[in-house]
Design a protein around this motif. Structure first.
Motif, PDB file in Angstrom:
ATOM      1  N   THR A  89       0.937  -1.193   0.005  1.00 40.99           N
ATOM      2  CA  THR A  89      -0.039  -0.169   0.096  1.00 40.99           C
ATOM      3  C   THR A  89       0.701   1.031  -0.042  1.00 40.99           C
ATOM      4  O   THR A  89       0.515   2.039  -0.920  1.00 40.99           O
ATOM      5  N   ALA A  90       1.889   1.362   0.852  1.00 43.04           N
ATOM      6  CA  ALA A  90       2.680   2.389   0.864  1.00 43.04           C
ATOM      7  C   ALA A  90       3.304   2.786  -0.366  1.00 43.04           C
ATOM      8  O   ALA A  90       3.514   4.016  -0.925  1.00 43.04           O
ATOM      9  N   THR A  91       3.829   1.571  -1.211  1.00 42.44           N
ATOM     10  CA  THR A  91       4.428   1.769  -2.572  1.00 42.44           C
ATOM     11  C   THR A  91       3.444   2.477  -3.576  1.00 42.44           C
ATOM     12  O   THR A  91       3.541   3.515  -4.292  1.00 42.44           O
ATOM     13  N   VAL A  92       2.259   1.702  -3.352  1.00 40.11           N
ATOM     14  CA  VAL A  92       1.047   2.301  -4.237  1.00 40.11           C
ATOM     15  C   VAL A  92       0.827   3.745  -4.171  1.00 40.11           C
ATOM     16  O   VAL A  92       0.476   4.718  -5.023  1.00 40.11           O
ATOM     17  N   LEU A  93       0.501   3.848  -2.668  1.00 44.96           N
ATOM     18  CA  LEU A  93       0.415   5.483  -2.318  1.00 44.96           C
ATOM     19  C   LEU A  93       1.480   6.409  -2.864  1.00 44.96           C
ATOM     20  O   LEU A  93       1.129   7.561  -3.384  1.00 44.96           O
ATOM     21  N   ARG A  94       2.643   5.911  -2.574  1.00 38.99           N
ATOM     22  CA  ARG A  94       3.762   6.751  -2.997  1.00 38.99           C
ATOM     23  C   ARG A  94       3.604   7.134  -4.549  1.00 38.99           C
ATOM     24  O   ARG A  94       3.800   8.265  -4.868  1.00 38.99           O
ATOM     25  N   ASP A  95       3.599   5.990  -5.430  1.00 37.28           N
ATOM     26  CA  ASP A  95       3.369   6.233  -6.813  1.00 37.28           C
ATOM     27  C   ASP A  95       2.235   7.160  -7.061  1.00 37.28           C
ATOM     28  O   ASP A  95       2.470   7.737  -7.999  1.00 37.28           O
ATOM     29  N   LYS A  96       0.710   6.930  -6.508  1.00 35.96           N
ATOM     30  CA  LYS A  96      -0.053   7.794  -6.694  1.00 35.96           C
ATOM     31  C   LYS A  96      -0.027   9.295  -6.516  1.00 35.96           C
ATOM     32  O   LYS A  96      -0.135  10.256  -7.112  1.00 35.96           O
ATOM     33  N   GLN A  97       0.765   9.776  -5.256  1.00 35.84           N
ATOM     34  CA  GLN A  97       1.362  11.009  -5.097  1.00 35.84           C
ATOM     35  C   GLN A  97       2.306  11.493  -5.998  1.00 35.84           C
ATOM     36  O   GLN A  97       1.969  12.578  -6.448  1.00 35.84           O
ATOM     37  N   ALA A  98       3.074  10.551  -6.494  1.00 35.70           N
ATOM     38  CA  ALA A  98       3.921  11.127  -7.647  1.00 35.70           C
ATOM     39  C   ALA A  98       3.318  11.503  -8.779  1.00 35.70           C
ATOM     40  O   ALA A  98       3.254  12.591  -9.670  1.00 35.70           O
ATOM     41  N   GLU A  99       2.152  10.677  -9.081  1.00 35.48           N
ATOM     42  CA  GLU A  99       1.336  11.068 -10.354  1.00 35.48           C
ATOM     43  C   GLU A  99       0.540  12.111 -10.136  1.00 35.48           C
ATOM     44  O   GLU A  99       0.356  13.127 -11.101  1.00 35.48           O
ATOM     45  N   GLN A 100       0.061  12.427  -8.849  1.00 35.08           N
ATOM     46  CA  GLN A 100      -0.586  13.347  -8.565  1.00 35.08           C
ATOM     47  C   GLN A 100       0.279  14.859  -8.648  1.00 35.08           C
ATOM     48  O   GLN A 100      -0.179  15.821  -9.206  1.00 35.08           O
ATOM     49  N   VAL A 101       1.500  14.790  -8.074  1.00 34.68           N
ATOM     50  CA  VAL A 101       2.392  15.858  -8.365  1.00 34.68           C
ATOM     51  C   VAL A 101       2.594  16.183  -9.959  1.00 34.68           C
ATOM     52  O   VAL A 101       2.499  17.377 -10.285  1.00 34.68           O
ATOM     53  N   ASP A 102       2.789  15.174 -10.572  1.00 35.96           N
ATOM     54  CA  ASP A 102       2.896  15.423 -12.000  1.00 35.96           C
ATOM     55  C   ASP A 102       1.841  15.960 -12.727  1.00 35.96           C
ATOM     56  O   ASP A 102       1.895  16.953 -13.505  1.00 35.96           O
ATOM     57  N   SER A 103       0.580  15.501 -12.461  1.00 35.68           N
ATOM     58  CA  SER A 103      -0.474  15.948 -12.759  1.00 35.68           C
ATOM     59  C   SER A 103      -0.797  17.752 -12.564  1.00 35.68           C
ATOM     60  O   SER A 103      -1.067  18.407 -13.116  1.00 35.68           O
ATOM     61  N   LEU A 104      -0.548  17.899 -11.246  1.00 35.05           N
ATOM     62  CA  LEU A 104      -0.364  19.461 -10.640  1.00 35.05           C
ATOM     63  C   LEU A 104       0.462  20.020 -11.728  1.00 35.05           C
ATOM     64  O   LEU A 104       0.132  21.195 -12.110  1.00 35.05           O
ATOM     65  N   THR A 105       1.746  19.844 -11.947  1.00 31.06           N
ATOM     66  CA  THR A 105       2.511  20.297 -12.643  1.00 31.06           C
ATOM     67  C   THR A 105       2.092  20.565 -14.094  1.00 31.06           C
ATOM     68  O   THR A 105       2.280  21.807 -14.456  1.00 31.06           O
ATOM     69  N   ILE A 106       1.547  19.568 -14.670  1.00 29.79           N
ATOM     70  CA  ILE A 106       0.872  19.779 -16.034  1.00 29.79           C
ATOM     71  C   ILE A 106      -0.352  20.669 -16.051  1.00 29.79           C
ATOM     72  O   ILE A 106      -0.315  21.748 -16.806  1.00 29.79           O
ATOM     73  N   ILE A 107      -1.203  20.709 -14.962  1.00 31.13           N
ATOM     74  CA  ILE A 107      -2.141  21.491 -14.757  1.00 31.13           C
ATOM     75  C   ILE A 107      -1.716  23.037 -14.608  1.00 31.13           C
ATOM     76  O   ILE A 107      -2.116  23.939 -15.298  1.00 31.13           O
ATOM     77  N   ASN A 108      -0.722  23.254 -14.117  1.00 27.71           N
ATOM     78  CA  ASN A 108      -0.215  24.705 -13.655  1.00 27.71           C
ATOM     79  C   ASN A 108       0.642  25.110 -15.076  1.00 27.71           C
ATOM     80  O   ASN A 108       0.410  26.578 -15.463  1.00 27.71           O
ATOM     81  N   HIS A 109       1.313  24.230 -15.663  1.00 23.48           N
ATOM     82  CA  HIS A 109       1.882  24.571 -16.950  1.00 23.48           C
ATOM     83  C   HIS A 109       0.742  25.081 -17.823  1.00 23.48           C
ATOM     84  O   HIS A 109       1.059  26.051 -18.632  1.00 23.48           O
ATOM     85  N   LEU A 110      -0.349  24.149 -17.991  1.00 26.18           N
ATOM     86  CA  LEU A 110      -1.264  24.555 -18.784  1.00 26.18           C
ATOM     87  C   LEU A 110      -2.146  25.716 -18.582  1.00 26.18           C
ATOM     88  O   LEU A 110      -2.571  26.795 -19.433  1.00 26.18           O
ATOM     89  N   ILE A 111      -2.210  26.015 -17.382  1.00 27.08           N
ATOM     90  CA  ILE A 111      -2.691  27.388 -16.884  1.00 27.08           C
ATOM     91  C   ILE A 111      -1.926  28.752 -17.344  1.00 27.08           C
ATOM     92  O   ILE A 111      -2.217  29.720 -17.737  1.00 27.08           O
ATOM     93  N   ASN A 112      -0.634  28.512 -17.326  1.00 21.32           N
ATOM     94  CA  ASN A 112       0.440  29.490 -17.605  1.00 21.32           C
ATOM     95  C   ASN A 112       0.062  29.633 -19.122  1.00 21.32           C
ATOM     96  O   ASN A 112       0.057  30.839 -19.705  1.00 21.32           O
ATOM     97  N   ILE A 113       0.156  28.487 -19.898  1.00 19.34           N
ATOM     98  CA  ILE A 113      -0.036  28.608 -21.522  1.00 19.34           C
ATOM     99  C   ILE A 113      -1.473  29.649 -21.710  1.00 19.34           C
ATOM    100  O   ILE A 113      -1.459  30.124 -22.633  1.00 19.34           O
ATOM    101  N   ASN A 114      -2.333  28.955 -21.038  1.00 21.30           N
ATOM    102  CA  ASN A 114      -3.716  29.605 -21.207  1.00 21.30           C
ATOM    103  C   ASN A 114      -3.548  31.224 -20.938  1.00 21.30           C
ATOM    104  O   ASN A 114      -4.336  32.113 -21.788  1.00 21.30           O
TER     105      ASN A 114
END
Length: 153
Positions: A89-114
């Motif tokens: 579970t810890a590994t899965v949660l850590r991977d999900k958090q990493a995906e979430q961080v990547d998603s937030l980075t992408i969202i912020n980048h798209l906001i800047n482009i917008n």
């Protein structure tokens, strides 16, 4: 006489094994798999033995939140509890958090482009209005002086 061949767990045993493995209680499991309000009753009915097997819906919720548990084991209690190819579970949660961080980075980048595109649109709109005004003046017979032409460029 031994009955070891028929060592298939009931639903309450499956849920209790998860609770023990995760070191959590039933309320925490409900929260982690997304069961809220009256929907938690299905899990508690299984724990009390009222329901003999884990329902496919509960099994799918557990599997979605905790993919290391084998679906066959969740549904039947038969076989190995854990899918060894998937981490804890810890590994899965850590991977999900990493995906979430990547998603937030992408969202912020798209906001800047917008925001950049919004600025470009404002500038284009301004240029269009200037050209429309100049065209209207030409249609109405206005003759532009050399200063007006230089100023508009």
């Amino acid at each position: 006489m031994s009955f070891a061949l028929f060592n298939i767990m009931e639903g309450k045993d499956v849920i209790n094994a998860i609770l023990a493995h995760e070191c959590i209680n039933a309320a925490q499991l409900c929260q982690q798999i997304g069961l809220v309000g009256s929907k938690t009753q299905a899990l508690y009915d299984t724990l009390r033995g009222k329901t003999q097997k884990v329902s496919p819906r509960i099994a799918n919720l557990i599997r979605a939140a905790k993919p290391m548990y084998r679906l066959e084991w969740l549904l039947t209690g038969d076989g190995d509890m854990l899918d060894e190819s998937i981490g804890s579970t810890a590994t899965v949660l850590r991977d999900k958090q990493a995906e979430q961080v990547d998603s937030l980075t992408i969202i912020n980048h798209l906001i800047n482009i917008n925001a950049q595109k919004d600025e470009e649109i404002r500038e284009l709109r301004k240029a269009y209005e200037h050209l429309a005004s100049a065209f209207e003046k030409l249609v109405n017979g206005h003759m532009f002086s050399e200063n007006e032409i230089k100023k508009s460029i």
